[in-house]
Design a protein around this motif. Structure first.
Motif, PDB file in Angstrom:
ATOM      1  N   ASN A 100       0.885  -1.289  -0.026  1.00  0.00           N
ATOM      2  CA  ASN A 100      -0.173   0.104   0.114  1.00  0.00           C
ATOM      3  C   ASN A 100       0.859   1.310   0.188  1.00  0.00           C
ATOM      4  O   ASN A 100       0.828   2.211  -0.928  1.00  0.00           O
ATOM      5  N   ASN A 133       1.105   3.947  -3.158  1.00  0.00           N
ATOM      6  CA  ASN A 133       0.786   5.234  -2.972  1.00  0.00           C
ATOM      7  C   ASN A 133       1.829   6.201  -3.440  1.00  0.00           C
ATOM      8  O   ASN A 133       1.541   7.134  -4.087  1.00  0.00           O
ATOM      9  N   HIS A 192       2.008   6.113  -6.985  1.00  0.00           N
ATOM     10  CA  HIS A 192       0.859   6.826  -7.711  1.00  0.00           C
ATOM     11  C   HIS A 192       0.997   8.494  -7.625  1.00  0.00           C
ATOM     12  O   HIS A 192       0.683   9.157  -8.783  1.00  0.00           O
ATOM     13  N   HIS A 193       1.642   8.926  -6.295  1.00  0.00           N
ATOM     14  CA  HIS A 193       1.516  10.308  -6.228  1.00  0.00           C
ATOM     15  C   HIS A 193       2.797  10.972  -6.773  1.00  0.00           C
ATOM     16  O   HIS A 193       3.072  12.281  -6.555  1.00  0.00           O
ATOM     17  N   ARG A 212      -9.951  10.824   1.306  1.00  0.00           N
ATOM     18  CA  ARG A 212      -9.201  11.114   0.337  1.00  0.00           C
ATOM     19  C   ARG A 212      -8.532  12.439   0.420  1.00  0.00           C
ATOM     20  O   ARG A 212      -9.587  13.620   0.549  1.00  0.00           O
ATOM     21  N   SER A 236      -9.121  11.094  -6.758  1.00  0.00           N
ATOM     22  CA  SER A 236      -9.040   9.414  -6.224  1.00  0.00           C
ATOM     23  C   SER A 236     -10.399   8.769  -6.713  1.00  0.00           C
ATOM     24  O   SER A 236     -10.142   7.615  -6.973  1.00  0.00           O
ATOM     25  N   ARG A 267      -9.815   4.864  -6.559  1.00  0.00           N
ATOM     26  CA  ARG A 267      -9.388   5.028  -5.164  1.00  0.00           C
ATOM     27  C   ARG A 267     -10.133   5.100  -4.156  1.00  0.00           C
ATOM     28  O   ARG A 267     -10.986   5.946  -4.147  1.00  0.00           O
TER      29      ARG A 267
END
Length: 506
Positions: A402, A406, A409-410, A453, A459, A464
Motif C-alpha cells: 500500500n 501510494n 501513484h503520487h 481522500r 481519487s 481509489r
C-alpha cells in the motif's frame, strides 16, 4: 436484590458484628467489675462480723459473763478482729481467708471444757451490727451441727466443712449473702445479710450498660451507613452514567472527583474507555455511511446503463458499451468489498507470536509492483537491512504494498521513491519516502481514516477508495507496531513504519 448482596450492606453487617463483639466484651467486663466491687465490700463487712462473733462465741464462760476469759486465746477483747496474714486478706475463689483464726494448736482454756455447756452471749454493740434477722442476722452451731443460737428465721442450713478448714467461706442463699467460719473446736459461726439492694443495683447497672451499648451500636451503624453511602456515591454515579451510555448517550462521562484516589483513577479509566467506545461508534457510523455512498455510485451507474439500453432497441455496439460499463462498475464494487473485508479481517485478528524477514518481504512487494513501477516512469531505490521482525508476514506485505503503491501513484514521472531501513536494539524502521506532490497540513491528521481522500475528485475518478492507509494502520496495530507520516506540499511525503525486532536478533 438482597441487602447483603450490596457492598453497603456487607460493610454494615461486618461493622455491626464488630461493634456488637466489642461492646459485648466491654459490657461483660464492666458488669463483672461492678459485681466484684459490690460483693467485695459486702464480704469484707461479713468477714469482720464473723471474726468478732467467733471471738465472743469462744470467749463466753459457761455460766455467763466475760470475767472468766483467758486473754491468751483468740486474740484481744471481744471487739477485736481475728489475726490475718500481715500482707492483708488473700481470698480464694469464694472470698475466704488463707490463714485460720487464732494461734495454731488446741485452745488451752477449752481442753477440759465441753462446748455444749457454754451459753452463747453476744455484746449489745455487736448485736446492733448483726441485725434483727430481717435484713441481717447470725447463727452459731455447736460441734456436730446442733444449733447453739440464731436470730435468722428460718434458720439457714448447716454449712459443710472440708476437713479441718478454718477459713472464712462465703455462699449465696437466695438473695442473702452469708459468711461462715469453723473454729478450731468445731463450732460454726455464720453471719448473713440481705443482698437484695446490691443485686438490684447490679441489675440496674446491667440495664444501663445494655442501653448504652445499644445506643453506641445504633450510633455506630448510623455513622457507618452515612460513611458507606458517602463513600459509595461515586460508584452509584458511575453506574448511572454507564446506564445512560448504554442507552445511546455516548457523550456522557463519569465525573472525576479526586484524580489521585482509587475511585478517581477508576473514573479516569472508565472515561478513557467511553471515549474509545464513542470514537468506535463514530467510526462505524462514518464507515457505514461512506461504504453506502461508495457502493451506491457503481450500483446507480449499473442501473442507469441497464435502463438506458433497455428503453429501446439499440445496435450491438451500444449494448456492448453498456455491458462494459456495468462490468467496470461491478469490478469497482468487487475491489471495494475486498478492501472492506481485508480491513475487517485485520481488525478482527489477534497479534500472534510469529516472525518474518523484513528485507525479503519488501523485495517481494517491489517485484509484484514491477510492471506498474515501470509504466509510471518512477525510479525506486532501496537501502535495506537483513533483520527478523515480530509480526505477520502477510500483514507486513500489505503495508509495504500500500505504501509503495501510494508513493508511485503520487510521484510524477521522473520522480524518485526510496525505501530504507533503520534499526536499534528494540525496533526496526522502514522508511518510504517519495518526491511527489505531498499532503496538505490540514489533511495529515485524517489520512489514516477510512474512505478519507486528500484529493477527493481525482481519487474517485481513478477508482481509489481511501482504505489503503486505514488498512496499514490496522495491520501495524495488530502487530504491536506503529506508523507515522510527515509531508510538505510540493516536496514529497515520508512514512515511517516501526516493527519490534525479534529477541533472537538482539
Amino acid at each position: 436484590m438482597k441487602w447483603t448482596d450490596s457492598i453497603r450492606g456487607r460493610l454494615l453487617l461486618w461493622l455491626g458484628l464488630l461493634l456488637a463483639a466489642v461492646l459485648s466484651g466491654f459490657g461483660m467486663a464492666a458488669y463483672q467489675l461492678q459485681r466484684t466491687q459490690l460483693f467485695a465490700g459486702m464480704d469484707e463487712e461479713l468477714a469482720e462480723l464473723v471474726s468478732q462473733l467467733s471471738q465472743e462465741a469462744r470467749g463466753t464462760p459457761p455460766s455467763g459473763g466475760r470475767e472468766g476469759r483467758e486473754p491468751g486465746f483468740g486474740g484481744g477483747g471481744p471487739g477485736e478482729r481475728m489475726p490475718r496474714d500481715r500482707e492483708g486478706p488473700d481470698r480464694d475463689g469464694f472470698g475466704g481467708f488463707d490463714e485460720p483464726f487464732g494461734p495454731p494448736g488446741p485452745p488451752p482454756d477449752f481442753e477440759d471444757r465441753s462446748p455444749d455447756d457454754r451459753e452463747l452471749k453476744i455484746s449489745s454493740e455487736l448485736m446492733k451490727r448483726l441485725g434483727d434477722g430481717q435484713e441481717a442476722g447470725f447463727a452459731v452451731w455447736r460441734r456436730g451441727g446442733t444449733l447453739r443460737g440464731s436470730n435468722l428465721i428460718p434458720v439457714p442450713n448447716y454449712p459443710s466443712r472440708a476437713g479441718h478448714d478454718t477459713l472464712v467461706r462465703f455462699r449465696h442463699r437466695g438473695h442473702w449473702r452469708e459468711a461462715y467460719h469453723f473454729t478450731e473446736i468445731g463450732e460454726c459461726v455464720l453471719v448473713g445479710r440481705d443482698g437484695s439492694e446490691e443485686i438490684a443495683e447490679l441489675h440496674r447497672a446491667g440495664i444501663r450498660l445494655g442501653l448504652a451499648g445499644v445506643g453506641v451500636l445504633a450510633i455506630g451503624l448510623g455513622g457507618g451507613w452515612w460513611l458507606a453511602t458517602r463513600s459509595l456515591q461515586p460508584i452509584d454515579e458511575m453506574s448511572r452514567t454507564a446506564r445512560r451510555i448504554s442507552e445511546g448517550r455516548l457523550s456522557e462521562r463519569v465525573p472525576v472527583g479526586s484524580p489521585d484516589s482509587e475511585l478517581g483513577r477508576l473514573a479516569t479509566v472508565m472515561n478513557t474507555t467511553f471515549d474509545r467506545l464513542e470514537s468506535a461508534f463514530d467510526r462505524q457510523r462514518q464507515f457505514t455511511a461512506d461504504a453506502s455512498h461508495e457502493l451506491r455510485t457503481p450500483l446507480t451507474l449499473m442501473i442507469s446503463e441497464a435502463q438506458t439500453v433497455l428503453s429501446r432497441d439499440r445496435a450491438a455496439a451500444d449494448y456492448r458499451e453498456a455491458v462494459e460499463q456495468c462490468l467496470e462498475a461491478a469490478v469497482r464494487m468487487r475491489d471495494l468489498t475486498a478492501s472492506l473485508l481485508q480491513l475487517a479481517r485485520i481488525e478482527g485478528e489477534l497479534g500472534e507470536a510469529s516472525t518474518f524477514e523484513l528485507r525479503a518481504c519488501v523485495r517481494t512487494e517491489i517485484e509484484a509492483l514491477g510492471p506498474r513501477i515501470e509504466s509510471s516512469g518512477v525510479r525506486v531505490d532501496t537501502d535495506l537491512l537483513e533483520v527478523v521482525c515480530l509480526g505477520d508476514a502477510i500483514r507486513a506485505g500489505r503495508v509495504v504494498a500500500n505504501l509503495l503503491g501510494n508513493a508511485v501513484h503520487h510521484t510524477p514521472p521522473g520522480g524518485r521513491v526510496v525505501l530504507s531501513m533503520e534499526r536499534d536494539d528494540v525496533f526496526v524502521v522502514l522508511v518510504v519516502e517519495d518526491t511527489g506532490s505531498g499532503i496538505a497540513a490540514e489533511d495529515l491528521p485524517h489520512i489514516f481514516e477510512r474512505f478519507y481522500r486528500a484529493d477527493k475528485v481525482r481519487s474517485r475518478s481513478e477508482g481509489r477508495f481511501g482504505l489503503g492507509l486505514a488498512i496499514c494502520k490496522a495491520a501495524m496495530e495488530a502487530d504491536g507496531g506503529s506508523i507515522m507520516v510527515s509531508s510538505k506540499p510540493g516536496s514529497g511525503t515520508r512514512f515511517e513504519v516501526r516493527w519490534k525486532v525479534d529477541e533472537a536478533e538482539c
